[in-house]
Design a protein around this motif. Structure first.
Motif, mmCIF file in Angstrom:
data_model
loop_
_atom_site.group_PDB
_atom_site.id
_atom_site.type_symbol
_atom_site.label_atom_id
_atom_site.label_comp_id
_atom_site.label_asym_id
_atom_site.label_seq_id
_atom_site.Cartn_x
_atom_site.Cartn_y
_atom_site.Cartn_z
ATOM 1 N N ASN A 106 41.972 38.628 56.240
ATOM 2 C CA ASN A 106 40.810 37.790 56.524
ATOM 3 C C ASN A 106 39.702 38.571 57.229
ATOM 4 O O ASN A 106 38.523 38.387 56.926
ATOM 5 C CB ASN A 106 41.225 36.579 57.379
ATOM 6 N N LEU A 109 37.914 40.451 54.601
ATOM 7 C CA LEU A 109 37.071 39.595 53.766
ATOM 8 C C LEU A 109 35.794 39.173 54.475
ATOM 9 O O LEU A 109 34.734 39.074 53.862
ATOM 10 C CB LEU A 109 37.864 38.360 53.314
ATOM 11 N N LYS A 126 33.397 30.627 46.921
ATOM 12 C CA LYS A 126 34.863 30.640 46.829
ATOM 13 C C LYS A 126 35.489 31.534 47.886
ATOM 14 O O LYS A 126 36.515 31.207 48.470
ATOM 15 C CB LYS A 126 35.292 31.135 45.446
ATOM 16 N N LEU A 127 34.842 32.668 48.087
ATOM 17 C CA LEU A 127 35.372 33.599 49.078
ATOM 18 C C LEU A 127 35.258 33.006 50.478
ATOM 19 O O LEU A 127 36.199 33.077 51.275
ATOM 20 C CB LEU A 127 34.633 34.937 48.982
ATOM 21 N N PHE A 130 37.981 30.578 51.015
ATOM 22 C CA PHE A 130 39.273 31.192 51.312
ATOM 23 C C PHE A 130 39.327 31.687 52.751
ATOM 24 O O PHE A 130 40.333 31.521 53.443
ATOM 25 C CB PHE A 130 39.542 32.338 50.338
ATOM 26 N N LEU B 35 34.960 43.744 44.705
ATOM 27 C CA LEU B 35 34.814 42.793 45.798
ATOM 28 C C LEU B 35 33.546 43.036 46.606
ATOM 29 O O LEU B 35 32.833 42.088 46.950
ATOM 30 C CB LEU B 35 36.045 42.913 46.703
ATOM 31 N N HIS B 70 44.062 39.441 37.753
ATOM 32 C CA HIS B 70 43.254 39.621 38.958
ATOM 33 C C HIS B 70 41.768 39.744 38.661
ATOM 34 O O HIS B 70 40.936 39.513 39.530
ATOM 35 C CB HIS B 70 43.732 40.841 39.740
ATOM 36 N N SER B 88 37.807 34.702 40.862
ATOM 37 C CA SER B 88 37.699 34.092 42.187
ATOM 38 C C SER B 88 38.799 33.069 42.434
ATOM 39 O O SER B 88 39.198 32.825 43.557
ATOM 40 C CB SER B 88 36.333 33.444 42.343
ATOM 41 N N ASN B 90 41.656 33.469 42.134
ATOM 42 C CA ASN B 90 42.866 34.140 42.578
ATOM 43 C C ASN B 90 43.045 34.228 44.080
ATOM 44 O O ASN B 90 44.070 34.679 44.544
ATOM 45 C CB ASN B 90 42.926 35.535 41.985
ATOM 46 N N TRP B 91 42.037 33.829 44.837
ATOM 47 C CA TRP B 91 42.198 33.921 46.284
ATOM 48 C C TRP B 91 43.347 33.081 46.779
ATOM 49 O O TRP B 91 44.199 33.536 47.520
ATOM 50 C CB TRP B 91 40.901 33.527 46.997
ATOM 51 N N ARG B 92 43.363 31.838 46.342
ATOM 52 C CA ARG B 92 44.421 30.949 46.807
ATOM 53 C C ARG B 92 45.799 31.427 46.350
ATOM 54 O O ARG B 92 46.780 31.310 47.077
ATOM 55 C CB ARG B 92 44.157 29.527 46.308
#
Lengths: 153, 153
Positions: A106, A109, A126-127, A130, B35, B70, B88, B90-92
DNA sequence: AATTTAGTTCTGTAAATTATGAACTAATGA
DNA sequence: TCATTAGTTCATAATTTACAGAACTAAATT
């Protein structure tokens, strides 16, 4: 010391699991052995023989596990051998490491969000979601643990 | 495409993080680049050049990430290039994988309890505690996620 | 004093991993 | 038709890792 088929294959499965957590194969097998053996405490030679690994590999594995706090040993008067066992306090640490790992992620990110300059901010939502999710989980952890402890009494 | 110092070092840090999650170094860097780059979508050559990796390494990394879900790509009419971006959604999944991993561990530990015959059951208590703790966490997860979703609205 | 015990440390190496560069392919464009 | 583009595939080179085996040490035992 004899190990059943079940014990042997469980050592391997646990070994593979711990390899994926970054442990060397032999180190992971030693953890598995100390976990599944009928006796909680085993000597250097017992470990070496049970897993069929050399003395150097055994020495390396045990010292690594001692240094990282995964195992400990006791001794007995008039007996030069050390008796190694899994540090039981370490179970909870294992869980905490996973949580810290998510915390580390985290942190990365959040820095990603600071650093990049996206022309199209749609990808940011979305990021950010998360990131906030991980924050929420982290904040809730202490109370969750507390709740679990209450159920135990 | 130019990357700032901050972006470059964040790619490396994220890369190392993902190496520890079992990704190959170059694969992990590609994820990092997608990213942190200012543009969300990059071409094969942009990736290859930005990271200074060979075309074969780039090809391998992209196909690996495509196969594992991914990343994904879009194309544009009259342009043979593919434009790769992080998935996106895929974060969860990343969080869920950590939870599944703990679930896997718990399965192993339950089998450990079945298989070993400890003469001294004191060592069993702590392990049983941890097993029940993991069970509790797993059960609470859905409601926790639900609670978080409510805070978002 | 010599031997045994309980390891440790030091090479050497087999095996696995990871990336490179060159040759290739299949489609597009000049 | 020839060249270019956008990759893929293959053989191989460079590292890394993980362990074995032998030689070693330091304490205890005979």
């Amino acid at each position: 010391m004899t190990l059943s088929e079940q014990q042997l294959s469980l050592i391997e499965e646990f070994g593979v699991y711990q390899e994926n957590n970054g442990f060397q194969p032999a180190v992971a097998r030693v953890m598995g052995l100390l976990l599944v053996s009928d006796r909680a405490e085993l000597t250097f030679d017992e470990i070496s023989e049970a897993l069929n690994i050399s003395k150097s590999a055994t020495s390396n594995a045990l010292n690594m596990l001692l240094n990282t706090g995964h195992i400990e040993y006791t001794t007995f008067p008039g007996d030069r051998k050390r008796y190694f066992r899994i540090k039981s306090s370490n179970w909870r640490d294992l869980f905490e490491k996973k949580m810290e790992d998510l915390s580390h992620l985290n942190g990365l990110l959040k820095r990603v969000m600071d650093v990049r300059k996206r022309e199209n901010p749609i990808y940011d939502a979305k990021l950010n979601d998360f990131i906030s999710f991980l924050d929420y989980m982290k904040n809730r952890m202490p109370s969750l643990i507390h709740e679990w402890e209450k159920t135990r009494k």
